[in-house]
Design a protein around this motif. Structure first.
Motif, PDB file in Angstrom:
ATOM      1  N   ILE A  33      -0.605  11.124   5.287  1.00  0.00           N
ATOM      2  CA  ILE A  33      -0.251  10.134   4.335  1.00  0.00           C
ATOM      3  C   ILE A  33      -0.565   8.562   4.987  1.00  0.00           C
ATOM      4  CG2 ILE A  33       1.871   8.870   3.814  1.00  0.00           C
ATOM      5  CD1 ILE A  33       0.945  12.105   2.743  1.00  0.00           C
ATOM      6  N   GLY A  34      -0.919   7.537   4.206  1.00  0.00           N
ATOM      7  CA  GLY A  34      -1.083   6.541   5.016  1.00  0.00           C
ATOM      8  C   GLY A  34      -0.834   5.204   4.142  1.00  0.00           C
ATOM      9  N   TRP A  35      -1.637   4.531   4.253  1.00  0.00           N
ATOM     10  CA  TRP A  35      -1.656   2.736   3.539  1.00  0.00           C
ATOM     11  C   TRP A  35      -2.741   2.549   2.859  1.00  0.00           C
ATOM     12  CZ3 TRP A  35       3.894   1.494   1.921  1.00  0.00           C
ATOM     13  CH2 TRP A  35       4.121   2.374   2.927  1.00  0.00           C
ATOM     14  N   CYS A  95       1.571   3.046  -0.797  1.00  0.00           N
ATOM     15  CA  CYS A  95       1.774   4.798   0.208  1.00  0.00           C
ATOM     16  C   CYS A  95       0.697   5.583  -0.539  1.00  0.00           C
ATOM     17  CB  CYS A  95       2.882   5.025   0.492  1.00  0.00           C
ATOM     18  SG  CYS A  95       3.063   7.005   1.433  1.00  0.00           S
ATOM     19  N   ALA A  96      -0.258   6.082  -0.283  1.00  0.00           N
ATOM     20  CA  ALA A  96      -1.214   7.379  -0.137  1.00  0.00           C
ATOM     21  C   ALA A  96      -1.249   8.023   0.357  1.00  0.00           C
ATOM     22  CB  ALA A  96      -2.526   6.624  -0.437  1.00  0.00           C
ATOM     23  N   GLY A  97      -1.729   9.033  -0.129  1.00  0.00           N
ATOM     24  CA  GLY A  97      -1.918  10.668   0.678  1.00  0.00           C
ATOM     25  C   GLY A  97      -3.506  11.718   0.434  1.00  0.00           C
ATOM     26  N   PHE A 115      -3.875  10.402  -4.123  1.00  0.00           N
ATOM     27  CA  PHE A 115      -2.887  10.012  -4.421  1.00  0.00           C
ATOM     28  C   PHE A 115      -2.260   8.686  -4.366  1.00  0.00           C
ATOM     29  CE2 PHE A 115       0.242  12.653  -2.548  1.00  0.00           C
ATOM     30  CZ  PHE A 115      -0.306  13.081  -2.084  1.00  0.00           C
ATOM     31  N   TRP A 116      -1.806   8.277  -4.801  1.00  0.00           N
ATOM     32  CA  TRP A 116      -1.017   7.168  -3.871  1.00  0.00           C
ATOM     33  C   TRP A 116       0.453   6.789  -5.262  1.00  0.00           C
ATOM     34  CZ3 TRP A 116      -6.147   7.353  -5.283  1.00  0.00           C
ATOM     35  CH2 TRP A 116      -6.533   6.310  -6.600  1.00  0.00           C
ATOM     36  N   GLY A 117       1.223   5.608  -4.777  1.00  0.00           N
ATOM     37  CA  GLY A 117       2.394   5.736  -5.494  1.00  0.00           C
ATOM     38  C   GLY A 117       2.270   4.422  -5.854  1.00  0.00           C
TER      39      GLY A 117
END
Length: 126
Positions: A33-35, A95-97, A115-117
């Motif tokens: 998970i990250g950015w 934020c993405a993963g 995927f990300w939000g």
């Protein structure tokens, strides 16, 4: 699968912010998970990410020494502590993963987000 980013805002140069990314619908096992961030007129830039399984981390050269990523697996939340912010850090942070099985060197190349939000705006005034 859902990622909810929060913690953005307006700060002056040299200030600090802490971004949070809360995950729902999955657990952190076998995920990274990250950015990443995107500023108007600029390409998307991977900022930082962390593996939940082996703890490896990645930082873009532009943020090394200023940003710190951490993960609370019990809370399914990843944090990005951003210190000594600069105007060039101004962007929307997402934020993405991805599923990550330690099959490549995340610390060297960053994350391959799947995927990300929704993003959170970070604005650093000069």
């Amino acid at each position: 699968v859902q990622l909810q980013a929060s913690g953005g805002g307006l700060v002056q140069t040299g200030g600090s912010l802490r971004l949070s990314c809360a995950a729902s619908g999955f657990t952190f096992d076998d995920y990274a998970i990250g950015w990443f961030r995107q500023a108007p007129g600029k390409e998307r830039e991977g900022v930082s990410c962390i593996s939940s399984s082996d703890g490896s981390t990645y930082y873009a050269d532009s943020v090394k020494g200023r940003f710190t990523i951490s993960s609370d697996n019990a809370k399914n939340t990843v944090y990005l502590q951003m210190n000594n912010l600069k105007p060039e850090d101004t962007a929307v942070y997402y934020c993405a993963g991805e599923n990550y099985y330690s099959d490549y060197d995340l610390s060297a190349v960053g994350c391959r987000y799947e995927f990300w939000g929704q993003g959170t705006q970070v604005t650093v005034s000069s």
